[in-house]
Motif scaffolding. Structure first.
Motif, PDB file in Angstrom:
ATOM      1  N   SER A  56      59.358   8.987 -77.475  1.00  0.00           N
ATOM      2  CA  SER A  56      59.522   9.817 -76.360  1.00  0.00           C
ATOM      3  C   SER A  56      57.961   9.882 -75.858  1.00  0.00           C
ATOM      4  O   SER A  56      57.000  10.115 -76.568  1.00  0.00           O
ATOM      5  CB  SER A  56      59.920  11.183 -76.556  1.00  0.00           C
ATOM      6  OG  SER A  56      59.628  12.044 -75.282  1.00  0.00           O
ATOM      7  N   GLU A  84      58.994   2.625 -82.849  1.00  0.00           N
ATOM      8  CA  GLU A  84      59.584   2.281 -81.346  1.00  0.00           C
ATOM      9  C   GLU A  84      60.434   3.309 -80.728  1.00  0.00           C
ATOM     10  O   GLU A  84      60.756   4.274 -81.315  1.00  0.00           O
ATOM     11  CB  GLU A  84      60.403   0.923 -81.778  1.00  0.00           C
ATOM     12  CG  GLU A  84      59.956  -0.319 -82.161  1.00  0.00           C
ATOM     13  CD  GLU A  84      60.507  -1.438 -82.515  1.00  0.00           C
ATOM     14  OE1 GLU A  84      61.701  -1.211 -82.373  1.00  0.00           O
ATOM     15  OE2 GLU A  84      60.074  -2.434 -82.990  1.00  0.00           O
ATOM     16  N   ASP A  85      60.573   3.272 -79.416  1.00  0.00           N
ATOM     17  CA  ASP A  85      61.672   4.062 -78.675  1.00  0.00           C
ATOM     18  C   ASP A  85      61.170   5.459 -78.874  1.00  0.00           C
ATOM     19  O   ASP A  85      62.038   6.555 -78.589  1.00  0.00           O
ATOM     20  CB  ASP A  85      63.003   3.927 -79.256  1.00  0.00           C
ATOM     21  CG  ASP A  85      63.717   2.611 -79.075  1.00  0.00           C
ATOM     22  OD1 ASP A  85      63.315   1.837 -78.272  1.00  0.00           O
ATOM     23  OD2 ASP A  85      64.166   2.057 -79.928  1.00  0.00           O
TER      24      ASP A  85
END
Length: 293
Positions: A55, A52-53
């Protein structure tokens, strides 16, 4: 001028962490003695499955300048190989790339990465299916999993779908009617042995179906599809026949999963390629391919 090493244009995303897409494709094809020329579609900090999260840097707007420079340099390729594409615009760019660089001697392989387990990926709108149907018309070989194959021909697949050889053979023929000479469907449940999974291929040129089965291992590692198709391409460019290339691809993935399964680490990191890459240099061991009637 004869090139000392065959050259592959690999049009995929690049993940900084996780063994998938270009992070897997480059070492596999390089180990098999091929020059890999990556055309990144995006750069990610990690692969997406299990993270998750992360770039994400979209390179769509850079791809055409990249391609134009290659065209100006008159670079030629023995194979054009595309995988995950993030938008209809990227599909159109890849289509134009094929028009620019394909010759009578160029193998075009499209892995139509769109979904798995009976559904499209969350980031994949249905418009991508429609555009992918257009792209595969330009391919010599396509390598969808069973979910992607179903979407490409407008079929539904779920846990209640009865998958047998007749159904898969019909799907292969219908996919080949869209353009590709060779259709390879992966992740096919083996109707003859529920403990196995298989890969089924159809060669339109001679009307022959091939099947390679392996024992199902109850685990999942992202990136195995990229690795399978890369070994398949490397094998074909080395001069192997289609059934041998299929066999080598399945053997490599099976070996990679078995080599990884005994270690306690997050599956999201992918199979431990570093431990099995050298097996690609071993003499070809024919194990399990069969011709379907």
């Amino acid at each position: 001028m004869i090139k000392p090493v065959k050259r592959v244009a690999a049009i995929h995303d690049l993940s900084g962490f996780g063994r998938s897409s270009l992070t897997a494709i480059i070492p596999i094809l390089s180990t098999m003695g091929l020059q890999v020329c990556p055309l990144p579609t995006a750069i990610l900090s990690t692969q997406t499955d299990g993270f998750e999260d992360y770039s994400f840097i979209d390179l769509t707007d850079s791809m055409e300048r990249y391609i134009n420079h290659w065209h100006k340099l008159k670079i030629d390729f023995d194979c054009i190989y595309s995988g995950f594409l993030g938008s209809p615009k990227q599909i159109n760019i890849v289509s134009n790339f094929i028009d620019l660089f394909k010759t009578n001697h160029t193998l075009v392989v499209v892995d139509p990465v769109m979904g798995d387990n009976g559904k499209l990926y969350d980031t994949m709108p249905f418009s991508m299916v429609e555009n992918m149907r257009t792209l595969i018309t330009k391919a010599d070989i396509i390598t969808p999993n069973i979910t992607e194959a179903a979407y490409l021909i407008g079929e539904n697949i779920n846990k209640d779908t009865i998958v047998n050889e007749d159904l898969i053979k019909d799907w292969c023929i219908r996919l080949s009617d869209l353009g590709p000479n060779i259709v390879i469907i992966t992740s096919v449940p083996d109707s003859s042995n529920d403990k196995n999974t298989s890969v089924v291929a159809y060669n339109k040129e001679d009307g022959v179906f091939w099947k390679v089965s392996c024992k199902y291992i109850p685990t999942f590692y992202p990136g195995t599809g990229d690795s399978f198709t890369s070994v398949l391409i490397g094998s074909l460019l080395q001069g192997d026949s289609l059934p041998i290339a299929l066999d080598r691809g399945v053997q490599f993935i099976s070996t990679g999963i078995k080599a990884s399964y005994g270690f306690k680490y997050p599956n999201r990191e992918g199979i431990l390629l570093e431990k099995v890459l050298d097996t690609l240099k071993l003499p070809v061991m024919i194990s399990s391919y069969e011709m379907l009637k």
